[in-house]
Design an enzyme around this catalytic site. Structure first.
Site, mmCIF file in Angstrom:
data_model
loop_
_atom_site.group_PDB
_atom_site.id
_atom_site.type_symbol
_atom_site.label_atom_id
_atom_site.label_comp_id
_atom_site.label_asym_id
_atom_site.label_seq_id
_atom_site.Cartn_x
_atom_site.Cartn_y
_atom_site.Cartn_z
ATOM 1 N N LYS A 517 0.837 -1.190 0.000
ATOM 2 C CA LYS A 517 0.000 0.000 0.000
ATOM 3 C C LYS A 517 0.883 1.256 0.000
ATOM 4 O O LYS A 517 2.111 1.172 0.079
ATOM 5 C CB LYS A 517 -0.913 0.002 1.232
ATOM 6 C CG LYS A 517 -0.140 -0.006 2.562
ATOM 7 C CD LYS A 517 -1.062 0.005 3.755
ATOM 8 C CE LYS A 517 -0.252 0.055 5.060
ATOM 9 N NZ LYS A 517 -1.107 0.179 6.244
ATOM 10 N N TYR A 757 15.071 31.979 1.411
ATOM 11 C CA TYR A 757 13.923 32.782 1.820
ATOM 12 C C TYR A 757 14.066 33.300 3.245
ATOM 13 O O TYR A 757 14.607 32.622 4.129
ATOM 14 C CB TYR A 757 12.638 31.949 1.720
ATOM 15 C CG TYR A 757 12.148 31.725 0.304
ATOM 16 C CD1 TYR A 757 11.763 32.803 -0.495
ATOM 17 C CD2 TYR A 757 12.064 30.443 -0.230
ATOM 18 C CE1 TYR A 757 11.303 32.596 -1.787
ATOM 19 C CE2 TYR A 757 11.610 30.222 -1.522
ATOM 20 C CZ TYR A 757 11.242 31.307 -2.297
ATOM 21 O OH TYR A 757 10.792 31.109 -3.576
#
Length: 863
Positions: A517, A757
């Site tokens: 999964k 940033y």
């Protein structure tokens, strides 16, 4: 069962030597007899001897009937009853044309047969052993010596108790040099391999930690490995491994001193016959090496185009071997210049036009082709198989390409694109095989036609295998889908290793459900992982949602699949695609029971009759303390009533629970209580239903820590992907994933500057800052910013600086002088590990793995 009629077909003696002598005498007229140990790799049935081997997980005797039906007529067996138990009375009358030869041990018979074969040839044979570098040295020597010798070598890393005899069996009169590698994992194994290889030149690469747990100490391991060289005239090794030196002394005392033709960095008085390494200096892209050869009294200077210490050491072994063969300094250097780092793996890549590419471009030989075609066979998600193949310049040409074409046909190849003058001239297609064949004199001719649109591909698995001089990497580059440069490499060999490790912890009767999964725990599209697990015969796969299961079915996965979160509107899809739902609530069971009854009625109207029995299989989840999903104790009466209302068409395939803290030793009392409650409830269900079902309770950590709770099946998840959350068995697991990126640019930043940033990144000195192509959109969490995270390159860790950006991040490489633009950096892999990263930001490995974005290119590879 009446077996009397074939008793004379079995050897009347239990003597292994007599049996092998009989085999070699009986089959001596078959020059190209194929030896087979894996029924899945059958190529030419009428020319095959099958050795039925009893392994830990499989018994070769179980495949005799199917192989007989495919045309095999010779079987070496060690268990007469097991060999015949799958035939009924009528079938036994039919198999009288088969030969069944009884031996004590099929592996030993295989080895004795190969040893007998080896004795027929007089030629130089190089035997290589050690902990690392065996395959690289073998492949490099093959490249370096190929224009002077007709060479046979082990395909890939065929160095085991079975791989060695299969390799040596390919030896023929046309060969003038053999290079075989041998690996062992426990005492007394090399004594079986040495008579098979019978080397007269030995190379002892080094001694590392691999297989340490199989020996009392390194001295014992080195001594066992040294048994390969007991009859060698020359021995090539390095001086610095004390355990290796002890092993060499053992040889000297026991068998007489083989001529030590190794290389040394120590006092030449200790190793008077060794080549003395005078200096080792870094140079651009490699190192300069100065040697003194006492045999010729000459100083030698070489430039090695490698900076990796392991490559340098491997290359020095090759140089010393060439000196032994009396190559001149200039000739050695010319050959070394042409060496490239060998990629010892088959890489599965995403190609254009919805194709899968198997990149095997580093060499081309017949034995290696057989291995590569087996890997191609695993790609059952594509309806068509194509092989792009070059000449095999190192192989004996007599009948070679006819054998190649016949092998491709047996392996289900539908299209062969052949490149090279020899293969074009001698490969004559057999029209009955219906293989589409195209011929090109050169790689450039093929690429030109491809660029012009005269060669087309679509929805096919393509094996690309060529000798290095054909530069098939250009074909791979032309066909590969160009996506985001950051990549996640998935080692399928390591995944298979982890599966085998967990299987070693459980009973042979206990089944395995593998969890695929969550995008294969971040590893890929599920397809490649599922195909490998199906190839290794896991019993069940588990996916989270129906769409995942349907995708696997569409990709050719036939293994039973459990869907963990089925929705009511998906019941029809599950029926059509033969998927089995996990049922965890009364409401869901009620709706599924209604659907099953309606569907059963439809099937009966369609006159399916008895075929509807057990059509609808379900898996019941019991909540014993997880308090997430699952039936509670008071649901039992309603649960039983709903199941029984459907009748025989509804079957409980398994009943299971989930331990809340299987990896936490402090919670063991709670886990034991869960197990006890589960056993009691499962027993009551079994009694009420009147039939047995599979029970499973433990995950990867539970397999390790709760051996009394393996029941009939276990669920293998995170451990399969190389992580042990219980920390009890991590040393036995191998990481399957390596997340890598490249340096896009390096800038010099001053203390007055900032990085990234919000100007979060600051330096206190003039610094080199590298921008690498990975960011939080790729799954590299923002919490790794500002020095928290570290990436690995050139043997050092470089800390992040500034905030992590969407598509990139910055790292400080000031102290890593070798760092340059284009360098590959490792985010996680062998080091740092996924667990290392998880601990750094206080999370779990599951999150790190599953966060890797789908836009990151996945590359699957296997040896």
């Amino acid at each position: 069962m009446n077996q009397n009629y074939i008793k004379n077909e079995f050897m009347p003696t239990s003597s292994l030597v007599s049996n092998v002598a009989y085999i070699t005498d009986y089959y001596k007229e078959f020059r190209y007899k194929q030896l087979l140990t894996d029924s899945r790799k059958l190529a030419i049935p009428h020319d095959t001897i099958f050795f039925a081997i009893k392994g830990q997980r499989q018994d070769g005797h179980n495949f005799i009937k199917s192989l007989y039906k495919k045309g095999v007529r010779c079987f070496i067996i060690e268990d007469k009853e097991a060999a015949l138990r799958h035939f009924n009375e009528e079938e036994l009358l039919i198999v009288q044309d088969a030969q069944f030869l009884l031996v004590k041990n099929s592996i030993r018979a295989l080895q004795e047969l190969a040893a007998h074969h080896r004795k027929q040839f007089k030629l130089p044979v190089i035997g290589i052993t050690g902990s690392n570098g065996k395959t690289i040295i073998k492949e490099w020597l093959s490249q370096l010596l190929s224009d002077s010798f007709q060479i046979i070598k082990s395909p890939k890393s065929y160095n085991s108790q079975i791989g060695v005899p299969l390799s040596v069996w390919e030896l023929s009169e046309e060969h003038t040099l053999a290079i075989f590698e041998a690996g062992i994992s426990q005492p007394n194994e090399m004594e079986y391999l040495e008579p098979i290889i019978q080397p007269n030149i030995g190379i002892f690469t080094n001694l590392g930690s691999a297989h340490d747990d199989g020996f009392e100490n390194r001295i014992e391991k080195a001594t066992e490995k040294a048994k390969l060289f007991e009859h060698c005239k020359f021995l090539i090794s390095r001086d610095i491994y004390s355990a290796v030196n002890t092993a060499i002394l053992y040889l000297k005392e026991r068998k007489g001193d083989p001529h030590f033709f190794g290389w040394t960095t120590q006092d030449v008085a200790i190793y008077p016959s060794a080549v003395d390494m005078r200096y080792l200096d870094p140079n651009v892209g490699g190192v300069n090496v100065g040697l003194y050869d006492p045999h010729t009294d000459k100083k030698l200077n070489f430039y090695l185009p490698f900076s990796n210490p392991a490559h340098v050491e491997n290359c020095l072994h090759c140089i010393v071997t060439m000196l032994l063969f009396e190559y001149k300094e200039k000739e050695i250097q010319e050959k070394i210049n042409k060496l490239k780092a060998v990629e010892m793996r088959l890489e599965l890549k995403q190609g254009l036009f919805n194709c899968s590419l198997i990149d095997d471009t580093y060499n081309n030989d017949f034995a290696g082709l057989n291995v590569a075609l087996d890997f191609l066979l695993q790609q059952s998600n594509k309806p068509k198989r194509t092989v792009i193949l070059s000449d095999m310049p190192e192989e004996n040409q007599k009948g070679l390409y006819e054998k190649i074409f016949q092998l491709c046909a047996k392996k289900g190849v539908e299209r062969v694109i052949a490149v090279g003058e020899n293969i074009k001239r001698t490969l004559i297609p057999d029209t009955e095989t219906l293989i589409d064949t195209q011929f090109f004199a050169t790689t450039e001719d093929f690429l030109s036609d491809f660029a012009d649109g005269e060669i087309r591909f679509g929805n096919e698995a393509i094996l690309i295998k060529g000798a290095r001089r054909f530069e098939f990497e250009k074909i791979v580059d032309a066909l590969e889908l160009k996506v985001h440069g950051t990549k996640l490499e998935i080692n399928l060999n390591n995944l298979a290793h982890n599966l085998d490790y967990f299987r070693s912890l459980i009973s042979p009767r206990t089944r395995v459900m593998a969890m695929v999964k969550a995008f294969g725990y971040g590893s890929g599209t599920n397809f490649e992982i599922a195909h490998l697990l199906q190839y290794h015969r896991v019993d069940y796969l588990a996916v989270a949602y129906v769409d995942e299961g349907i995708a696997l079915r569409n990709e050719g996965i036939r293994t039973p699949i459990m869907v963990m979160n089925p929705s009511v509107d998906s019941f029809e899809k599950m029926f059509v695609h033969n998927l089995e739902p996990e049922i965890y609530s009364v409401a869901t069971l009620k709706r599924y029971a209604e659907y099953a009854k309606e569907k059963t009625y439809e099937l009966n109207l369609a006159d399916f009759g008895a075929d509807v029995k057990d059509v609808f299989k379900i898996h019941l989840k019991l909540d014993t303390g997880m308090n997430r999903l699952g039936f509670a104790t008071n649901d039992l009466p309603v649960l039983l009533g709903l199941i029984q209302s459907v009748g025989e068409s509804l079957e409980v395939a398994s009943v299971f629970t989930h331990l809340a803290a299987a990896d936490d030793g402090e919670m063991d009392d709670f886990s034991r209580q869960q197990i006890k409650e589960f056993e009691e409830w499962a027993a009551e269900l079994e009694q009420q239903l009147g039939y047995s079902f599979l029970r499973h309770a433990v995950n990867s950590a539970g397999i390790i820590r709760f051996k009394n709770a393996h029941f009939e099946m276990v669920r293998l998840g995170l451990g399969l992907y190389g992580v042990d959350s219980s920390k009890k068995a991590q040393e036995h697991l191998l990481p399957i994933s390596s997340l890598k990126a490249t340096i896009s640019q390096i800038k010099v930043v001053h203390p007055s500057d900032s990085v990234g940033y919000s100007r979060k990144g600051r330096v206190e000195r003039i610094s080199k800052i590298a921008t690498i192509a990975i960011g939080y959109a790729d799954g590299y969490d923002r919490r790794f910013g500002n020095g928290v995270g570290k990436v690995y390159l050139h043997g050092e860790l470089a800390p992040t600086i500034g905030n992590i950006c969407m598509d990139m991040c910055m790292v400080d490489v000031t102290d890593i002088e070798e760092a340059k633009e284009g360098d590959e950096v490792i985010i996680f892999g062998e080091y740092p590990t996924v667990t290392d990263l998880a601990n750094t930001i206080d999370t779990i490995p599951y999150e790190i793995l599953t966060n890797v974005s789908e836009r990151v290119k996945r590359i699957f590879y296997a040896d």
